[in-house]
Scaffold this motif. Structure first.
Motif: not given
Ligand code: GLU
Length: 318
Positions: A16-22, A52-54, A193-195, A197-199, A211-213, A215-217
């Motif tokens: 799994g992952r944590f992907a916070p935007s700082p 870290i999604e910077d 772009a985010y799309q 980078a994330v992939v 696992v994420r909110g 809103d990203l579905l």
């Molecule tokens: N960095 C995004 C956020 O903090 C999450 C992106 C993702 O989970 O794909 O909302």
């Protein structure tokens, strides 16, 4: 969870992952997302990667990177690998974009409004289907426009349906051509772009469980399309409900009662905060301090089996 998702998981160790935007200190919604990512991975004997999604250099701040890592640690949200910094991944994104260009059409786009949103995650309901304005420009038109401004880059999508079974939301799909449209892979200022980078990063970190909110579905079919183009397997997705301040309005920085520093003050300890959030989202029935390890003892992923319809909002209570 679907049989396909389960058999997919059996073949690969769960990551799994944590992907916070700082871009600020965490709030209850970020903690909930990280807690669910941790519980879903750990309940399957898995690991957690930190990223870290910077990507957005202007909004990301190094002081938030260290604060977020300290907060995760204090809350007991441990990670096993990383951090991977998106700001250091330019070469990998460039290579992936070059690879995409071998099999897909990527074209210059001079439209400006969409550029603004490309490097940040879009929100549910804000997804614009690109009208295709720059799709069929002639070489002469492109050359003339280049003299005026640098273009972004957009990938052409086929009339293809992409379907998935989300662990929490159940079946979801999009027709790429009509519901998604050609989307940005690079902004006019050169940022990827985010799309994309994330992939690329999920693949690099061996992520099998996203696992994420919720809103990203709506971004997930786009990401799965890129994974297919790049020959990558898709993770299993679990989109969790958003914590909302009131019906339809997600928590944000202005909701001070959901900000982590305030929550730490109010609930005294990190365990108090974790326990309260777990209570609000229904992971425990009492509002008592808890650690992620303790919540893991009763966590049951099967509870979400087959999807829970309309599980997209949870009202926040401080
Ligand atoms: N960095 C995004 C956020 O903090 C999450 C992106 C993702 O989970 O794909 O909302």
């Amino acid at each position: 969870m679907s049989e396909a998702a389960i058999s997919q998981e059996k073949c690969r160790p769960v990551v799994g992952r944590f992907a916070p935007s700082p871009t600020g200190r965490m709030h209850a919604g970020n903690v909930y997302a990280a807690l669910m990512a941790w519980l879903i991975a750990k309940s399957q004997g898995g690991r957690i990667a930190l990223r870290i999604e910077d990507l957005d250099a202007q909004r990301s701040k190094s002081e938030y990177v260290s604060a977020i890592m300290r907060d995760f640690e204090a809350l007991g949200l441990t990670w096993d690998t990383g951090p991977l910094y998106q700001s250091e991944r330019g070469e990998a994104y460039r290579a992936a974009l070059d690879e995409l260009k071998q099999t897909c059409r990527v074209y210059p786009c001079f439209c400006s409004r969409a550029d603004l949103h490309a490097a940040s995650a879009p929100h549910r309901g804000e997804k614009l289907v690109y009208a295709g304005t720059c799709r069929n420009l002639s070489e002469g038109e492109v050359a003339a426009k280049r003299l005026q401004k640098a273009p972004a880059e957009r990938i052409e999508v086929p009339a293809m349906h992409i379907d998935l079974i989300d662990v929490i939301q159940g079946p979801y799909g999009q027709n790429l051509a009509t519901e998604c449209g050609d989307f940005l892979v690079r902004r006019a200022d050169g940022a990827f772009a985010y799309q994309l980078a994330v992939v690329v990063d999920d693949a690099e970190q061996g992520v099998t469980s996203v696992v994420r909110g919720v809103d990203l579905l709506c971004s997930t079919p786009q990401q799965m399309f890129l994974q297919r183009c790049l020959g990558m397997s898709s993770p299993v997705y679990a989109h969790i409900p958003l914590l909302v301040a009131e019906e339809g309005r997600r928590l944000s920085k202005r909701d001070r009662d959901a900000a982590l520093p305030e929550l730490l003050e109010r609930y005294r300890t990190p365990q108090g905060v974790v326990g309260h959030i777990a209570y609000v989202v229904g992971l425990q029935s009492v509002d008592e301090p808890a650690t992620p390890e303790e919540l893991l003892e009763t966590f049951d992923l099967n509870r979400f089996k087959g999807g829970i319809s309309d599980f997209i909002q949870i009202a926040w209570r401080a």
